[in-house]
Design an enzyme around this catalytic site. Structure first.
Site, short mmCIF file in Angstrom:
data_model
loop_
_atom_site.label_atom_id
_atom_site.label_comp_id
_atom_site.label_asym_id
_atom_site.label_seq_id
_atom_site.Cartn_x
_atom_site.Cartn_y
_atom_site.Cartn_z
N HIS A 46 0.83 -1.20 0.00
CA HIS A 46 0.00 0.00 0.00
C HIS A 46 0.87 1.25 0.00
O HIS A 46 0.54 2.24 -0.67
CB HIS A 46 -0.91 -0.02 1.23
N GLU A 49 2.12 1.88 -3.43
CA GLU A 49 1.02 2.43 -4.24
C GLU A 49 0.96 3.95 -4.10
O GLU A 49 0.77 4.67 -5.08
CB GLU A 49 -0.29 1.79 -3.80
N HIS A 50 1.14 4.46 -2.89
CA HIS A 50 1.16 5.91 -2.68
C HIS A 50 2.39 6.55 -3.32
O HIS A 50 2.29 7.59 -3.98
CB HIS A 50 1.18 6.21 -1.17
N GLU A 126 -3.73 8.17 7.53
CA GLU A 126 -4.78 7.29 7.00
C GLU A 126 -5.12 6.20 8.01
O GLU A 126 -6.29 5.87 8.22
CB GLU A 126 -4.32 6.68 5.67
#
Length: 418
Positions: A46, A49-50, A126
């Site tokens: 993840h 991905e950022h 997040e």
């Protein structure tokens, strides 16, 4: 028409031409997700991905944003437990631009140390945001409990400790090891030609090595668990889960219809019993979480602390009904038509078609024909749903998670059964 080509390095390119469309949706899919991470690296897929949107050798983060905005397109990404997808949707004439932009961030992101630290703070926020959102948090807790001890139970986001400990070397090393040809699928749908996309993809992605970085994980084990997470909230949030079906299970059509009748819409049994008749909850629903080798059927609802016991009784009762009595033909036909209608409506969107191409390749190795899917729904009967219910609604695999101001003495674990 759906076409598929395999490049020399193993990358699969799959397209569906929609000549009447004015858009093209294209995605680069990597068949590795959070379940393929080592525990000390949890959250790295993840995080990458950022980071791929934070700048390349040719483009800054602002350049990337401006370039997609200038053609009125969409550029985004998401991470799941079994794959990561980077995608764009543009007018058909801008397909070469989209491929150039996507492949640039996919291949040439710089992973600048300063940007890593900035984005680390974003990801930690997040995680904190989910902690402050109980109706999201409970699903994360549920999956940790349901798949306890298995990589499927790890959070997609990771936690503060694992994300905080990710070094640049670990991030870059993970990407280099996992982003390999045999695990990459490029899917596209819209007004395009297969040959044009294959040429564009080969031009850019031929430099990726072949092979697979994925390590297959052991089969998960289903166990019975009860977890009460005390938190000072206005509601008690409830997640109740049992065995589901894996993505390619023959019984998946029965599972889809069972879930639709149970809690898949406003006309479902749970919505009608919990919200409309009893007024116990604003939000109540069920869903299937299916993976390559396992799955779960999950029910969620939130109610005031004083109503949580009654809420749980209704949830258990409605699940139990599937084992004890066949669904009526009227309910079966309505759920079947609802699922068929949802599927047909989704096909009007090029991005939904693009996603279907990739997911079918990941889980089935081939496209699923619409006629076969419709036939699968048509083959479901009241008897087959009841047989599935008696198989998957297994008390030895029941997991219950409750989040909020819960009085544990109200809930006797031995009495929580379907």
């Amino acid at each position: 028409m759906i076409k598929k080509s395999i490049l020399e390095n193993g990358i699969r390119v799959i397209t569906e031409r929609i000549p009447y469309a004015s858009s093209v949706s294209i995605g680069i899919w990597v068949a590795n997700g959070s379940r393929h991470e080592r525990r000390e690296l949890n959250g790295v897929a993840h995080f990458i991905e950022h980071l791929l949107f934070k700048g390349t050798e040719r483009r800054s983060a602002l350049d990337i944003a401006r370039e997609i905005d200038s053609v009125g397109g969409v550029l985004n990404a998401f991470t799941s437990r079994e794959y990561v997808c980077y995608y764009a949707k543009v007018l058909d004439k801008f397909l070469p631009n989209a491929v150039d932009l996507l492949t640039d961030i996919f291949l040439h992101s710089t992973f600048d140390p300063e940007e890593i630290e900035k984005e680390r703070r974003v990801v930690l926020q997040e995680i904190n945001m989910m902690e402050d959102t109980p109706d999201d948090l409970i699903h994360d807790i549920f999956h940790q409990q349901f798949w306890m001890g298995h990589p499927l139970g790890m959070s997609i986001l990771g936690d503060a400790e694992s994300v905080g400990g990710l070094t640049r070397d670990a991030i870059v090393g993970y990407k280099e090891h996992m982003y390999r040809g045999d695990d990459i699928i490029v899917s596209a749908a819209g007004n395009l030609t297969h040959e044009e996309l294959v040429s564009l993809v080969e031009q850019h992605l031929h430099v990726l090595p072949s092979g697979s970085g994925r390590v297959e994980t052991a089969l998960p084990v289903y166990e019975r668990r009860l977890e009460i997470a005390e938190k000072d909230l206005e509601q008690v949030h409830v997640c109740l889960g049992l065995k589901g079906v894996q993505q390619n299970a023959p019984e998946r059509y029965d599972a889809f219809i069972l879930n639709t009748i149970l809690g898949g819409s406003m006309s479902s049994r749970l919505f009608q019993e919990v919200r409309e008749k009893s007024g116990l909850a604003y939000s109540v629903y069920s869903y299937l979480a299916s993976h390559a080798d396992a799955g779960s059927l999950v029910v969620y609802a939130g109610a005031s602390p004083e109503n949580s016991e009654e809420l749980l009784d209704i949830l258990l009762r409605e699940l139990r009904r599937f084992k004890e009595e066949p669904v009526t033909l009227c309910q079966l036909d309505a759920a079947r038509d609802q699922l068929k209608g949802n599927l047909l409506l989704s096909l009007e969107s090029s991005d939904n078609r693009m996603s279907r191409l990739a997911k079918n390749e990941i889980y089935f190795g081939a496209p699923l024909l619409l006629t076969d899917i419709m036939a699968g729904f048509d083959a479901v009967s009241s008897q087959s749903i009841q047989a599935l219910a008696n198989n998957i609604l297994d008390n030895s695999a029941l997991t219950l998670v409750m989040l909020g101001r819960v009085n544990p003495s109200q809930f006797v674990p031995a009495q929580i059964n379907v």
